[in-house]
Design an enzyme around this catalytic site. Structure first.
Site, PDB file in Angstrom:
ATOM      1  CG  HIS A  64      -2.775 -11.819   3.746  1.00 17.54           C
ATOM      2  ND1 HIS A  64      -4.043 -11.367   3.329  1.00 17.54           N
ATOM      3  CD2 HIS A  64      -2.713 -12.706   4.577  1.00 17.54           C
ATOM      4  CE1 HIS A  64      -4.906 -11.859   4.706  1.00 17.54           C
ATOM      5  NE2 HIS A  64      -4.403 -12.968   5.356  1.00 17.54           N
ATOM      6  CG  ASP A  74      -5.838  -9.941   1.210  1.00 15.74           C
ATOM      7  OD1 ASP A  74      -4.817 -10.637   0.312  1.00 15.74           O
ATOM      8  OD2 ASP A  74      -5.917  -9.643   2.286  1.00 15.74           O
ATOM      9  N   GLY A  94      -5.090 -16.377  11.741  1.00 17.83           N
ATOM     10  CA  GLY A  94      -5.270 -17.715  10.927  1.00 17.83           C
ATOM     11  C   GLY A  94      -6.905 -17.454  10.949  1.00 17.83           C
ATOM     12  CG  ASN A  95     -10.788 -15.550  12.666  1.00 11.92           C
ATOM     13  OD1 ASN A  95     -10.731 -15.932  13.611  1.00 11.92           O
ATOM     14  ND2 ASN A  95     -11.097 -16.472  12.389  1.00 11.92           N
ATOM     15  CB  SER A  96      -6.207 -14.423   6.820  1.00 10.55           C
ATOM     16  OG  SER A  96      -6.049 -13.581   7.702  1.00 10.55           O
TER      17      SER A  96
END
Length: 487
Positions: A123, A153, A224-226
């Site tokens: 994503h 993901d 934003g950590n994704s």
């Protein structure tokens, strides 16, 4: 006063006893050290190892022109006629060209090889026209997508670099609940951020309809950590941060990461084949406890399954490994290859590490009787063939078979999903990443070879055009005419 003094003395004695027993736990916030049983756990070592290998990813999706079907003047039906002489022959519906706005976003990624392979979330990069990767030392690289997997993901991207800092990959199977970890990423655009916590749970499911076996942690994970790193005290990558659980959209004590046992398989497949070679057991069901709880809520009689853990089988797919083994509806899967299975997430994690053609030994209960059989895993099509992405030069894109979850979501039984659109016929015809081709020149597109045959037939005909019917992931149907001649 004497009474308070006795309380103080008792407190001092308790502290002294704790020190003498070696069980006192001390947290020093300024040095980020945790002393337990007299042995300090220095999280600065893990941070030093992780920070250089965790990158900031900037996503850009350029403005595009798309054809959309819109409702026109509500009175048009009264003035239209079937021949279109005076009004709109489409019964008040019109096709219009709409310009989508440019979109930008940020996320994180982890460098896993010195030549520039980076793991992140699907994503974070899906649909990107431009990807820019920034390292801790502020070096910038343009990145290209090697492959993506919506089911887990995960995505693999690549930058052209040498001797880049990497993070060693640990074994997520060996982590323990209560173990200290750090989460490293770029939340809210704040680069090189480290948060600390513990492993809160393993094999957690969240009902997102993908392959789910998350590591749960209370290390703060925010937007934003994704795609960032979940790292153990040895400085090893044990998970890719994927999401947070929050009713407000900000950190609320629950973060989730994809374990490296799943990541390793996905990365290897994307490198070799461009798409994940996914094995299917062929059972649908739920955790035994969840199944029994559901029956309780309906005031139904509870069956005696012979166990309170495992995966209750609600349905067995035809021509699957489970059907070959002899598993029936109402059975309970309790083990794979000698590994105990207590819930669906554990079963998913093990099966997701297998390829079509691998042999596995399934253990299950049938009428409370223990059964076991070794079978060959199959793919979604019921065979053991390798599935590869097709790079159709004339179309300027790649296509892959649409995955099960998206088919279920859109109510379709087949299709080919477009990815990595570059310059070419698809881009010129308004087809971008994510579009699902259902039919081409009135032929169903059930496999990559179907599209290859359709392109070949069209390109050698007098009218070298592919008339495509398809659907966007949003559920909107669309129709495209794509010129496929090589002129």
């Amino acid at each position: 006063m004497k009474k308070y003094s006795s309380y103080l003395l008792a407190g001092i004695c308790i502290v002294a006893l704790a020190f003498s027993a070696g069980s006192f736990i001390k947290v020093n916030a300024t040095t980020n050290e945790v002393a337990q049983n007299g042995r300090p756990v220095d999280l600065t070592y893990a941070a030093d190892k992780a920070l250089p290998a965790v990158v900031h990813i900037k996503f850009v999706q350029n403005s595009k022109t798309q054809t959309v079907e819109m409702q026109s003047d509500p009175f048009s039906d009264f003035f239209s006629d079937p021949f279109g002489f005076f009004g709109n022959p489409n019964g008040g519906r019109q096709k219009r060209q709409v310009r989508t706005p440019k979109r930008e976003a940020t996320g994180s990624g982890v460098i896993i090889s010195s030549d520039g392979y980076i793991v992140t979330n699907n994503h974070v990069v899906n649909g990107a026209d431009e990807l820019t990767v920034t390292l801790e030392d502020n070096r910038e690289f343009n990145a290209r997508i090697i492959g993506t997997d919506a089911t887990t993901d995960l995505a693999l991207i690549k930058v052209d670099g040498r001797n880049l800092p990497t993070l060693p990959i640990g074994d997520s199977d060996k982590i323990r609940v209560g173990e200290w970890v750090i989460a490293v990423g770029n939340p809210f655009g704040l680069n090189n951020t480290v948060t600390a916590g513990i492993i809160s749970a393993k094999a957690r499911t969240l009902g997102q309809n993908g392959v789910e076996s998350f590591i749960q942690t209370d290390a703060a994970i925010n937007r934003g950590n994704s795609g960032g790193a979940l790292v153990n005290t040895k400085g090893e990558l044990i998970g890719i941060n994927a999401m947070l659980y929050s009713e407000t959209g900000s950190y609320a004590g629950y973060g989730f990461a994809i374990p490296t046992t799943i990541m390793n398989k996905v990365v290897d497949d994307l490198k070799k084949y461009g798409t994940v070679q996914r094995a299917y057991l062929g059972v649908r069901g739920n955790d035994v406890l969840k199944y029994l709880d559901n029956l309780k809520s309906q005031d139904k009689e509870l069956p005696d399954l012979g166990t309170n853990e495992g995966v209750y089988v609600a349905e067995v797919e035809d021509n699957s490994a489970a059907a070959e083994a002899g598993i029936k509806e109402g059975d309970v899967v309790t083990g794979i290859d000698g590994k105990r299975i207590t819930k669906m997430a554990e079963l998913q994690e093990i099966i997701n590490g297998k390829h079509p053609g691998d042999k596995v030994t399934i253990t299950w209960l049938h009428n409370k009787k223990k059964m076991s059989k070794t079978v060959t895993m199959k793919n979604q099509q019921g065979n053991t063939k390798i599935v590869k992405t097709a790079d159709l030069d004339v179309l300027g894109a790649k296509v892959i078979p649409v995955d099960d979850n998206l088919k279920k979501q859109l109510g379709i039984s087949y299709g080919l999903q477009v990815k990595d659109v570059k310059s070419g016929a698809f881009k010129e015809g308004g087809i971008s990443n994510g579009f699902i081709i259902l039919n081409a020149n009135d032929q169903p597109m059930k496999s990559i070879s179907d599209l290859q045959d359709a392109v070949k037939a069209a390109s050698t005909s007098k009218n070298p055009v592919l008339f495509i019917t398809g659907v966007w992931p949003s559920g909107k149907t669309d129709y495209k005419a794509i010129k496929v001649s090589n002129d």
